[in-house]
Write a protein that holds these residues in place. Structure first.
Motif, PDB file in Angstrom:
ATOM      1  N   LEU A  93      -1.086  -0.717   9.782  1.00 17.85           N
ATOM      2  CA  LEU A  93      -2.408  -0.543   9.176  1.00 17.85           C
ATOM      3  C   LEU A  93      -3.105   0.699   9.730  1.00 17.85           C
ATOM      4  CD1 LEU A  93      -3.717  -4.232   9.267  1.00 17.85           C
ATOM      5  CD2 LEU A  93      -3.116  -2.932   7.217  1.00 17.85           C
ATOM      6  N   LEU A  94      -2.945   0.935  11.020  1.00 18.82           N
ATOM      7  CA  LEU A  94      -3.579   2.082  11.667  1.00 18.82           C
ATOM      8  C   LEU A  94      -3.116   3.411  11.091  1.00 18.82           C
ATOM      9  CD1 LEU A  94      -3.501   0.963  15.416  1.00 18.82           C
ATOM     10  CD2 LEU A  94      -5.553   1.471  14.087  1.00 18.82           C
ATOM     11  N   GLN A  95      -1.881   3.451  10.593  1.00 14.60           N
ATOM     12  CA  GLN A  95      -1.307   4.709  10.114  1.00 14.60           C
ATOM     13  C   GLN A  95      -1.790   5.101   8.726  1.00 14.60           C
ATOM     14  OE1 GLN A  95       2.951   4.362  10.477  1.00 14.60           O
ATOM     15  NE2 GLN A  95       2.874   4.031  12.681  1.00 14.60           N
ATOM     16  N   ILE A  96      -2.467   4.184   8.033  1.00 14.20           N
ATOM     17  CA  ILE A  96      -2.980   4.495   6.699  1.00 14.20           C
ATOM     18  C   ILE A  96      -4.305   5.239   6.848  1.00 14.20           C
ATOM     19  CG2 ILE A  96      -3.728   3.532   4.488  1.00 14.20           C
ATOM     20  CD1 ILE A  96      -1.979   1.100   5.068  1.00 14.20           C
ATOM     21  N   TYR A 119       3.840   5.244  -6.196  1.00 14.03           N
ATOM     22  CA  TYR A 119       4.040   4.849  -7.597  1.00 14.03           C
ATOM     23  C   TYR A 119       2.837   4.037  -8.072  1.00 14.03           C
ATOM     24  CZ  TYR A 119       8.778   5.807  -5.943  1.00 14.03           C
ATOM     25  OH  TYR A 119       9.882   6.378  -5.365  1.00 14.03           O
ATOM     26  N   ALA A 120       1.707   4.698  -8.227  1.00 16.30           N
ATOM     27  CA  ALA A 120       0.475   4.004  -8.583  1.00 16.30           C
ATOM     28  C   ALA A 120       0.583   3.274  -9.920  1.00 16.30           C
ATOM     29  CB  ALA A 120      -0.689   4.992  -8.621  1.00 16.30           C
ATOM     30  N   ASP A 121       1.328   3.846 -10.871  1.00 14.67           N
ATOM     31  CA  ASP A 121       1.406   3.242 -12.198  1.00 14.67           C
ATOM     32  C   ASP A 121       2.228   1.950 -12.212  1.00 14.67           C
ATOM     33  OD1 ASP A 121       3.743   4.713 -11.671  1.00 14.67           O
ATOM     34  OD2 ASP A 121       4.197   4.911 -13.804  1.00 14.67           O
ATOM     35  N   LYS A 122       2.975   1.687 -11.137  1.00 13.43           N
ATOM     36  CA  LYS A 122       3.770   0.460 -11.064  1.00 13.43           C
ATOM     37  C   LYS A 122       3.244  -0.508 -10.014  1.00 13.43           C
ATOM     38  CE  LYS A 122       8.092   2.435 -12.744  1.00 13.43           C
ATOM     39  NZ  LYS A 122       9.534   2.582 -12.484  1.00 13.43           N
ATOM     40  N   ALA A 123       2.025  -0.248  -9.556  1.00 13.33           N
ATOM     41  CA  ALA A 123       1.451  -1.079  -8.490  1.00 13.33           C
ATOM     42  C   ALA A 123       1.346  -2.541  -8.909  1.00 13.33           C
ATOM     43  CB  ALA A 123       0.076  -0.545  -8.114  1.00 13.33           C
ATOM     44  N   LEU A 124       1.025  -2.794 -10.184  1.00 14.32           N
ATOM     45  CA  LEU A 124       0.870  -4.168 -10.651  1.00 14.32           C
ATOM     46  C   LEU A 124       2.185  -4.931 -10.541  1.00 14.32           C
ATOM     47  CD1 LEU A 124      -0.682  -6.442 -11.979  1.00 14.32           C
ATOM     48  CD2 LEU A 124      -0.253  -5.377 -14.198  1.00 14.32           C
ATOM     49  N   PHE A 131       0.824  -1.209   0.000  1.00 14.55           N
ATOM     50  CA  PHE A 131       0.000   0.000   0.000  1.00 14.55           C
ATOM     51  C   PHE A 131       0.857   1.258   0.000  1.00 14.55           C
ATOM     52  CE2 PHE A 131      -3.720  -2.488   1.859  1.00 14.55           C
ATOM     53  CZ  PHE A 131      -4.384  -2.503   0.646  1.00 14.55           C
ATOM     54  N   TYR A 132       1.923   1.282   0.767  1.00 12.62           N
ATOM     55  CA  TYR A 132       2.783   2.471   0.792  1.00 12.62           C
ATOM     56  C   TYR A 132       3.474   2.677  -0.558  1.00 12.62           C
ATOM     57  CZ  TYR A 132       2.105   3.076   5.817  1.00 12.62           C
ATOM     58  OH  TYR A 132       1.542   3.297   7.050  1.00 12.62           O
ATOM     59  N   PHE A 133       3.820   1.594  -1.234  1.00  8.48           N
ATOM     60  CA  PHE A 133       4.403   1.709  -2.567  1.00  8.48           C
ATOM     61  C   PHE A 133       3.384   2.286  -3.538  1.00  8.48           C
ATOM     62  CE2 PHE A 133       5.388   0.242  -6.813  1.00  8.48           C
ATOM     63  CZ  PHE A 133       6.748   0.463  -6.909  1.00  8.48           C
ATOM     64  N   VAL A 134       2.142   1.792  -3.468  1.00  6.66           N
ATOM     65  CA  VAL A 134       1.078   2.259  -4.361  1.00  6.66           C
ATOM     66  C   VAL A 134       0.846   3.755  -4.210  1.00  6.66           C
ATOM     67  CG1 VAL A 134      -1.435   2.171  -4.716  1.00  6.66           C
ATOM     68  CG2 VAL A 134      -0.121   0.059  -4.534  1.00  6.66           C
ATOM     69  N   LEU A 135       0.910   4.250  -2.997  1.00  7.34           N
ATOM     70  CA  LEU A 135       0.656   5.671  -2.762  1.00  7.34           C
ATOM     71  C   LEU A 135       1.709   6.552  -3.411  1.00  7.34           C
ATOM     72  CD1 LEU A 135      -0.434   5.454   0.996  1.00  7.34           C
ATOM     73  CD2 LEU A 135      -1.911   5.752  -1.016  1.00  7.34           C
ATOM     74  N   GLU A 151      -8.666   4.555   0.221  1.00  8.62           N
ATOM     75  CA  GLU A 151      -9.456   4.699  -0.994  1.00  8.62           C
ATOM     76  C   GLU A 151      -8.567   4.753  -2.227  1.00  8.62           C
ATOM     77  OE1 GLU A 151     -12.169   7.926  -0.805  1.00  8.62           O
ATOM     78  OE2 GLU A 151     -13.315   7.112   0.871  1.00  8.62           O
ATOM     79  N   GLN A 152      -7.461   5.481  -2.116  1.00  7.25           N
ATOM     80  CA  GLN A 152      -6.545   5.602  -3.246  1.00  7.25           C
ATOM     81  C   GLN A 152      -5.938   4.246  -3.606  1.00  7.25           C
ATOM     82  OE1 GLN A 152      -3.470   8.549  -2.658  1.00  7.25           O
ATOM     83  NE2 GLN A 152      -2.237   7.783  -4.358  1.00  7.25           N
ATOM     84  N   ALA A 153      -5.512   3.509  -2.592  1.00  2.75           N
ATOM     85  CA  ALA A 153      -4.874   2.217  -2.840  1.00  2.75           C
ATOM     86  C   ALA A 153      -5.861   1.208  -3.427  1.00  2.75           C
ATOM     87  CB  ALA A 153      -4.273   1.678  -1.541  1.00  2.75           C
ATOM     88  N   ILE A 154      -7.075   1.198  -2.904  1.00  6.37           N
ATOM     89  CA  ILE A 154      -8.087   0.276  -3.428  1.00  6.37           C
ATOM     90  C   ILE A 154      -8.480   0.661  -4.848  1.00  6.37           C
ATOM     91  CG2 ILE A 154     -10.459  -0.538  -3.161  1.00  6.37           C
ATOM     92  CD1 ILE A 154      -8.485  -1.810  -1.224  1.00  6.37           C
TER      93      ILE A 154
END
Length: 342
Positions: free
Chosen positions: A219-222, A189-194, A183-187, A228-231
């Motif tokens: 998890l609490l810190q997200i 670099y969303a385009d490389k999440a896959l 999740f922290y990576f996605v936040l 919503e962004q990660a999902i």
């Protein structure tokens, strides 16, 4: 968008065949795999079709590799040592899953590499599992649903968002990273999440999952907005047909995730306490005006003595929990389901 090319060059034809069969069976994110037994073949091929990633075995390597039109070149090293400091090394004799995971991790971390393309536009379904008092049943039921769906051909991802999943002990394994790392990576670099997901994901049969959080404080810190962004990134990628959330209140986006779900499976027992918790849940949703959540919640009563069938987490689809989920989730099935049935 066209798939990127992942080329493998090695003189060992049996090795190439095994790698190609694995990648075709398991999938390779948005990459198409092509194989060669000689460097000259790769050079010629790349003049017309640029290669995104080239894996070249030590037995096929030569200085002419610099003439290949490739975004990234990795050396397949038989002993894991770097025979050429110019290129990063992938250990050749490890599992195919390990090789692909290492490639995707390197690729995701490289800022010069391009992001993933969307492979299909069919909407991904989101299903949440929640039970205030049946934590062990919740996880077993969510996994049973995931295995049942994936066995039927619907590509499914399971995410455990509980405080203590115990997966390392239950599955006799160890994890180097967990869902919060993803999740922290996605936040960022969303385009490389896959690619990050492909480098981290594990499997229970055909079901894909990310290792649960080691420390629930992560998890609490997200924040709710970050959830919503990660999902969104997962749902919009088109990589999965169904995503299952094994949900808990420690997620700051708890109500938001419930509201966004296509279906919510609420597990209930027969005890007075279980029924009281169900009534509180319903009253709370009513007080919050959460009509969307109420309408999407289905209340599933657990079979008696369900625990006796659920000792093996790899065979949960064959239990009565799996049968229960087959009835509850008939409308969630993806395009992989045959003849309209799961």
């Amino acid at each position: 968008m066209r798939e990127k090319l992942l080329a493998v060059c090695d003189k060992d034809e049996r090795y190439l065949q095994g790698m190609q069969e694995y990648f075709q069976r398991k999938g390779t994110a948005d990459f198409q795999i092509v194989t060669f037994t000689a460097l000259e073949q790769v050079i010629s091929y790349s003049q017309n079709k640029p290669i995104e990633i080239l894996l070249i075995g030590e037995n096929a390597y030569a200085e002419e590799a610099e003439n290949v039109r490739a975004g990234k070149i990795y050396l397949l090293s038989e002993n894991g040592h770097n025979v050429n400091a110019e290129y990063p090394v992938i250990t050749k004799f490890q599992s195919m899953a390990g090789i692909f995971a290492q490639i995707m991790e390197e690729y995701a971390q490289d800022i010069s590499c391009s992001g993933a393309s969307v492979r299909n536009r069919k909407r991904t379904k989101l299903v949440s599992f929640y039970s205030p008092d049946r934590a062990d049943a919740q996880t077993a039921t969510a996994l049973a649903a995931g295995q049942m769906l994936s066995n039927a051909g619907s590509k499914t991802l399971y995410l455990n968002l509980r405080a203590f999943a115990g997966f390392e002990e239950l599955l006799h394994t160890e994890f180097e990273a967990d869902v919060t790392d993803y999740f922290y990576f996605v936040l960022q670099y969303a385009d490389k999440a896959l690619y990050k997901l492909e480098s981290m994901r594990k499997t229970l049969g055909e079901l894909h999952y990310l290792p649960p959080a080691l420390d629930y404080a992560d998890l609490l810190q997200i924040t709710e907005q970050q959830w919503e962004q990660a999902i969104d990134v997962l749902l919009d990628s088109g990589h999965y047909e169904v995503i299952l959330l094994d949900l808990s209140e420690i997620c700051q986006g708890f109500y938001s995730l419930l509201a966004r779900s296509d279906k919510i499976v609420f597990l209930q027992g027969d005890s007075r306490q279980s029924q009281a918790m169900k009534m509180q849940y319903q009253k709370l949703l009513e007080a919050r005006g959460a009509v969307k959540i109420t309408d999407k919640t289905c209340y599933s009563t657990l079979p008696e003595n369900w625990e006796k069938e659920c000792c093996n987490y790899e065979r949960l689809a064959a239990t009565r929990l799996g049968e229960l989920m087959k009835r509850e989730l008939w409308d969630i099935r993806g395009r992989g389901a045959v003849n309209g049935e799961i």
